[in-house]
Every structure is written in C-alpha cells, then in structure tokens.
Design a protein around this motif. Structure first.
Motif, mmCIF file in Angstrom:
data_model
loop_
_atom_site.group_PDB
_atom_site.id
_atom_site.type_symbol
_atom_site.label_atom_id
_atom_site.label_comp_id
_atom_site.label_asym_id
_atom_site.label_seq_id
_atom_site.Cartn_x
_atom_site.Cartn_y
_atom_site.Cartn_z
ATOM 1 N N ASN A 276 -11.878 21.117 -34.117
ATOM 2 C CA ASN A 276 -12.508 20.155 -33.206
ATOM 3 C C ASN A 276 -11.825 18.792 -33.239
ATOM 4 O OD1 ASN A 276 -13.289 19.140 -35.673
ATOM 5 N ND2 ASN A 276 -15.426 19.756 -35.489
ATOM 6 N N GLY A 277 -10.703 18.700 -33.936
ATOM 7 C CA GLY A 277 -9.964 17.449 -34.026
ATOM 8 C C GLY A 277 -10.540 16.437 -34.983
ATOM 9 N N GLN A 278 -11.636 16.786 -35.670
ATOM 10 C CA GLN A 278 -12.316 15.811 -36.517
ATOM 11 C C GLN A 278 -12.628 16.338 -37.914
ATOM 12 O OE1 GLN A 278 -15.798 14.410 -34.437
ATOM 13 N NE2 GLN A 278 -14.714 14.219 -32.503
ATOM 14 N N THR A 279 -12.207 17.576 -38.204
ATOM 15 C CA THR A 279 -12.568 18.188 -39.476
ATOM 16 C C THR A 279 -11.406 18.210 -40.460
ATOM 17 O OG1 THR A 279 -14.252 19.561 -38.430
ATOM 18 C CG2 THR A 279 -13.447 20.282 -40.579
ATOM 19 N N GLU A 280 -10.278 18.766 -40.049
ATOM 20 C CA GLU A 280 -9.123 18.883 -40.938
ATOM 21 C C GLU A 280 -8.535 17.499 -41.237
ATOM 22 O OE1 GLU A 280 -7.765 21.563 -42.378
ATOM 23 O OE2 GLU A 280 -9.087 23.057 -41.456
ATOM 24 N N ALA A 281 -8.092 17.317 -42.476
ATOM 25 C CA ALA A 281 -7.487 16.035 -42.866
ATOM 26 C C ALA A 281 -6.261 15.724 -42.006
ATOM 27 C CB ALA A 281 -7.102 16.072 -44.344
ATOM 28 N N SER B 89 -0.603 30.431 -29.819
ATOM 29 C CA SER B 89 -2.027 30.110 -29.975
ATOM 30 C C SER B 89 -2.614 29.494 -28.714
ATOM 31 C CB SER B 89 -2.235 29.165 -31.160
ATOM 32 O OG SER B 89 -1.938 29.827 -32.370
ATOM 33 N N ARG B 90 -3.876 29.819 -28.449
ATOM 34 C CA ARG B 90 -4.573 29.371 -27.249
ATOM 35 C C ARG B 90 -5.711 28.406 -27.581
ATOM 36 N NH1 ARG B 90 -1.050 33.714 -26.495
ATOM 37 N NH2 ARG B 90 -1.333 34.766 -24.505
ATOM 38 N N GLY B 91 -6.143 27.705 -26.534
ATOM 39 C CA GLY B 91 -7.321 26.856 -26.636
ATOM 40 C C GLY B 91 -8.530 27.622 -26.148
ATOM 41 N N PRO B 92 -9.623 26.918 -25.893
ATOM 42 C CA PRO B 92 -9.778 25.470 -26.046
ATOM 43 C C PRO B 92 -10.047 25.097 -27.502
ATOM 44 C CG PRO B 92 -11.850 26.406 -25.323
ATOM 45 C CD PRO B 92 -10.861 27.547 -25.382
ATOM 46 N N THR B 93 -10.181 23.803 -27.762
ATOM 47 C CA THR B 93 -10.629 23.366 -29.075
ATOM 48 C C THR B 93 -12.097 23.727 -29.233
ATOM 49 O OG1 THR B 93 -11.267 21.194 -28.236
ATOM 50 C CG2 THR B 93 -9.007 21.431 -29.061
ATOM 51 N N ALA B 94 -12.596 23.607 -30.449
ATOM 52 C CA ALA B 94 -13.995 23.962 -30.703
ATOM 53 C C ALA B 94 -14.955 23.093 -29.907
ATOM 54 C CB ALA B 94 -14.290 23.847 -32.200
ATOM 55 N N ASP B 95 -14.535 21.881 -29.551
ATOM 56 C CA ASP B 95 -15.397 21.009 -28.766
ATOM 57 C C ASP B 95 -15.043 21.039 -27.280
ATOM 58 O OD1 ASP B 95 -12.993 19.784 -29.358
ATOM 59 O OD2 ASP B 95 -13.824 17.765 -29.394
#
Length: 546
Positions: free
Chosen positions: A310-315, A370-376
């Motif tokens: 989601n762009g906000q979890t992984e460091a 790899s495909r999208g979308p992101t989790a959000d």
C-alpha cells in the motif's frame, strides 16, 4: 509501551520471560532451549523443569536483524528538522545492550541492529524506543539469462554502431536522443544493487562519482574476499544497460552520465536482500546529489502479503516516498511475480516511485511481470520497458555479452531515458519531467495495471530540445544550431515549432511528425525519419495493446 510489530517476536519475548520465571536460578541462555521445550513448559513443575533443561542441550543465542524506531520528541516543521541525525545517546544506549549496529536512517528516524532475543528485550524497555520490527527481506527479481544468438540484420544504419543493443534502445527512441547530443552529460544516476565489476570492456569509461558497499561498510563495490563469485554479477549487467559503451558491439542509454554505485545486497544470504542496506543506500544517493535512481531490487517482507503493498507499510516504500518528496526520480523494478493482480512489490508500490514492468519488442507484456493495483487501489506499474531477451554484458567475462529477461533489465533502460530527459530540460522540476515522460508513452490515455502508461517514447519527449534554435538559447555552430547541452542540430530556417494538435492528431503524435518533416532533405535524415516510425509505433501500440 513499545509496539513490537511482529507476532512471532511478541511471542518470543513473552515466552522467554515466562521461561525465566519457571526456571529461576538458571542462566538465560540455558533457559532458552530448542522448540521441544515449548511442549514441556506448559506441564512444567520445578523438578520437571530442571530435568528438561538437563536433557535439552542449550544453544547459543542467535542474533536477527531488526529495525528500532525511535520516538520523536519534537514537532518538526520542516524536512530538515524531521530528518535530523539520531541522538548519539540513544544509539549508544541501544548498542550498550550488546546489539550490533547495522545502519542508521534519518528519514525513518530509526536504526537497524543485529540482536538476540535477550538484547531485544533490553532494547524494548528503553523509554525512547517507539517500535521494533524485523528487517524486511525480499527477493531480487533475477533476470533469466539466455545464450547470445546470431544478430538479426539491422534495417537501419547509424553514425554510432550500437551492435545488437540497437533494437532495445530504438524501442525507447534512444538513438534519436543520442543523435541530438543527449547522452547523459551533467546528470547523476545512482544504482542500488548487488555490486559492480568494471572489468568488462563496455564499462572501461564509466564515470563513477562515488561508490559505497553498505554490506561491508567500505567503498569497495566489486567482489571482496569472502563474497560469492556471483556477488557483483547482477549489478554489473544493470550498470552496463545504463552506462555501457563498446563501439560496434554495445551501447547503454546514458554512457556520459555520472554514476553513484551502492552495493546494498548480500547474495550469500539464505533469504537475500535486507531492506536496511537499501534504505541506507537511498539516503546516501540523495546526499551525494543523485538526479535519478535505478533499483532492480524489490521487497515484500516474509510472509509476503499483498495487503502490505500500500506504499505505507514496507520500510523501503516509506523511504522511497520521502526520496520522491525531495525531488529524486526513483525507478524500481515492479517484480517478477506476475501475472496475478497486486503482485507489485515494494518500493514500487510507493507514491511518486516509478515501478517498471517488462515487455518484449513487440509490446507484449512478459508473463511474470508483476501487476497492480496497489493494495489501496492505485494503478501500477507506472511504465514498462524492454525486458525480454535484452542484451547486456556477461559479467563473468571481459568482452562477452548475453541476453536477459526480467523487470531487472527493463528498469535501467527506462531510468536511462529519464536521465536523458533531465539533461535536455535541467530547468524543469522532477514532477514536470515525469509528466512529460508519461504523456508520450504508448498508453498515456488509458493507463492500466498491466502496462501502466506503457512504453516511453524518449524521442518524442525531447522533441522540443532536439529542434532548439538560437532564439531558444542555442548557438550557431558551422551553420547549425547547438542544442542546449552541446548536441548540434542543423538549421536552415525551418520552423521547429510544436504542433498544437489542431489537425486532429494528439500533441505527442503531431510533434513527432512535424519534427521529422522539419528535418527531411536537410541532412541527418535517418534519425528524424525514425521519429515517424516511433510516432506510428506509438499509435499502433495504443490501438493493439489490451
């Protein structure tokens, strides 16, 4: 209360505390035994506890890598305030527990350490520690290598012989960019990868501004004593796609750019890639003045869960978003875990980061891209690049070449186009350049979660630069116009204006056609004829790609 951001870590901490209570008087290392004792302890009476500890051989405490996030004690109002160095007293207190320092991150306000469970318990009790989580580990999207085949007959000649690299560069419009003087001068490109061996003849003239090995904490980015023999292979072939130059045999996208080389991956690890080194490399690249960053490494903390993307979890995603906010243009491989949905990998899931997928030269998506979308729900990847049977160096040789497949090789090719775009328009902001690259891509009007905005058309994106006139700030040299950064284009009074699109064509298509028409009959015919080919190809891709 410290947030230990991992269920297994929480269990281990509570388990060791209860074990101490059960086996009072026994040393901590003896108390922590093999997993069989987990079955014994619930039934443990004092006598049985002592017996089990005698029967089960104690083991040496094992250190694992963890991120230690420190609490912020002030309300930072600027980036400079928010990204201050960590307090020495806090770092020293953590190291005093016996933990071994790995890296520090100003951007994440954290440090990473190797710590045993006992040391982690001591760290968790420190009042300034806000959160603890394992260092993220992922998988490098290794390109699949294939033998070099006999090259097909080239349809066009060029003043520079690109060898078998012609097709992959022509797919992005790079030869026409080179022809008008865009080869990367004045641009600094950082590469985050496994290491770099400059022994190959195509890398003999690479301009390296700075290099650092974040695995061994030194400035040697080639193989060192103790490194696996293939440690620097992946990074070397990526570097060649950007910086390589071997007349008659091979050409990279930006051979005249300056390079920052960061070794951030230990390929000897059982589970390769630890994200703290990658974050440290990214912060270093920003400090060293990088304009563009190319990373062919992706992450998904094990066990990998698409909900993390989601762009906000992984460091790495958090750090990449900060880098983007500072004006760094970061390209990261989307990953080779397709074709399922939401298989995009960090930090390509971050806002402002260009995740790059892979296509073949006909514009067909690579099956495992790899495909999208992101989790959000955001569209990813952002762009695609040539990533099937791409030519690069054979890093086990000083003169041979091989072909590779994967998003690892698509990423540096697209990042290189961005570097040439930066050279052409140094006055533009990163956001403006990003928009320019997107608007001329093959699917600009209909981005999706397979191709993103599609395949960039570098020649169209730099059309205005390549038709520079003296009134644009260029200078007349031998009857021609010196383009803004030294590339010469001839001029006999032709208009060279961008088409408004009033004839029904899109601005991207009409500017490409006009640019070619303005050059017909005036010398330098071939590169500008190719502009027509790129414009027609863009129209075909938009109509044929599903």
């Amino acid at each position: 209360m410290v947030n230990v951001d991992d269920e297994s870590s929480t269990h281990t901490l509570s388990y060791n505390l209860s074990l101490r209570q059960c086996a009072e008087g026994v040393t901590p290392n003896s108390c922590y035994t093999a997993s069989m004792s987990r079955l014994i302890m619930p039934l443990c009476l004092p006598a049985f506890c002592a017996l089990s500890l005698c029967l089960l051989a104690p083991r040496e405490a094992h250190a694992e890598a963890y991120w230690i996030t420190l609490a912020r004690t002030d309300n930072a109002r600027t980036d400079q305030e928010a990204h201050r160095p960590l307090a020495d007293a806090h770092v020293e207190a953590i190291i005093a527990t016996g933990a071994r320092l790995r890296t520090r991150s100003r951007w994440l306000h954290a440090l990473s350490v190797n710590a045993t469970t006992d040391e982690l318990e001591s760290i968790a009790r420190l009042p300034f520690v806000a959160a603890i989580r394992p260092v993220g580990r992922g998988m490098r999207p290794l390109p699949k290598a294939s033998p070099l085949e006999t090259p097909p007959l080239k349809l066009f000649a060029n003043e520079n012989d690109y060898g078998q690299a012609w097709a992959q560069l022509a797919a992005l419009g790079v030869p026409a960019m080179h022809d008008c003087g865009l080869r990367g001068e004045g641009v600094t490109i950082a590469i985050l990868d496994t290491g770099f061996n400059l022994a190959h003849q195509a890398l003999a003239n690479v301009s390296v501004t700075a290099a650092h090995d974040f695995v061994n904490d030194d400035d040697i980015v080639r193989n060192e004593s103790g490194d696996p023999s293939n440690q620097h292979d992946h990074g070397s072939l990526v570097l060649a796609l950007l910086a390589g130059m071997d007349a008659g045999n091979f050409m990279g996208v930006a051979p005249k750019a300056s390079y920052l080389l960061a070794k951030v991956d230990d390929v000897a690890e059982d589970t390769p890639i630890e994200d703290d080194w990658w974050v440290a490399g990214l912060e270093w690249a920003e400090r060293e003045g990088a304009n563009v960053v190319s990373s062919s490494i992706s992450f998904c903390t094990s066990p990998c869960d698409s909900s993390q993307m989601n762009g906000q979890t992984e460091a790495t995603s958090k750090a990449a978003a900060i880098a983007a906010s500072k004006g760094l243009w970061l390209f990261n491989s989307a990953g080779n875990t397709g074709p399922g949905v939401t298989t995009i990998r960090a930090p390509g899931d971050a806002e402002g980061v260009f995740a790059v997928g892979a296509v073949d030269l006909a514009g067909t998506i690579a099956g495992n891209s790899s495909r999208g979308p992101t989790a959000d729900g955001r569209t990813k990847p952002d762009l695609v690049g040539p990533g099937v049977n791409v030519l690069s160096i054979d890093s086990t040789s000083e003169s041979s070449y091989r072909r590779y497949t994967g998003t690892s090789v698509a990423t540096p090719l697209v990042a290189g186009v961005a570097g040439l775009l930066r050279q052409a328009y140094p006055q533009m902001s990163t956001a403006e350049l990003q928009g320019l690259l997107r608007i001329h891509a093959s699917q600009a009007d209909a981005p999706d979660n397979t191709f993103g905005s599609g395949l960039p058309a570098g020649a169209l994106s730099t059309a205005e630069y390549c038709t520079a006139s003296p009134s644009d700030g260029g200078a007349v040299v031998d009857g021609g116009t010196l383009a803004k950064d030294g590339g010469t284009v001839e001029d006999d009074g032709g208009a060279g204006q961008r088409d408004s699109g009033s004839d029904g064509a899109t601005p991207a298509e009409s500017s490409g056609c006009q640019l070619a028409a303005a050059r017909l009959g005036r010398g330098g015919l071939l590169p500008w004829f190719l502009m027509l080919v790129f414009a027609a190809r863009r129209r075909w891709l938009r109509n044929s790609v599903i």
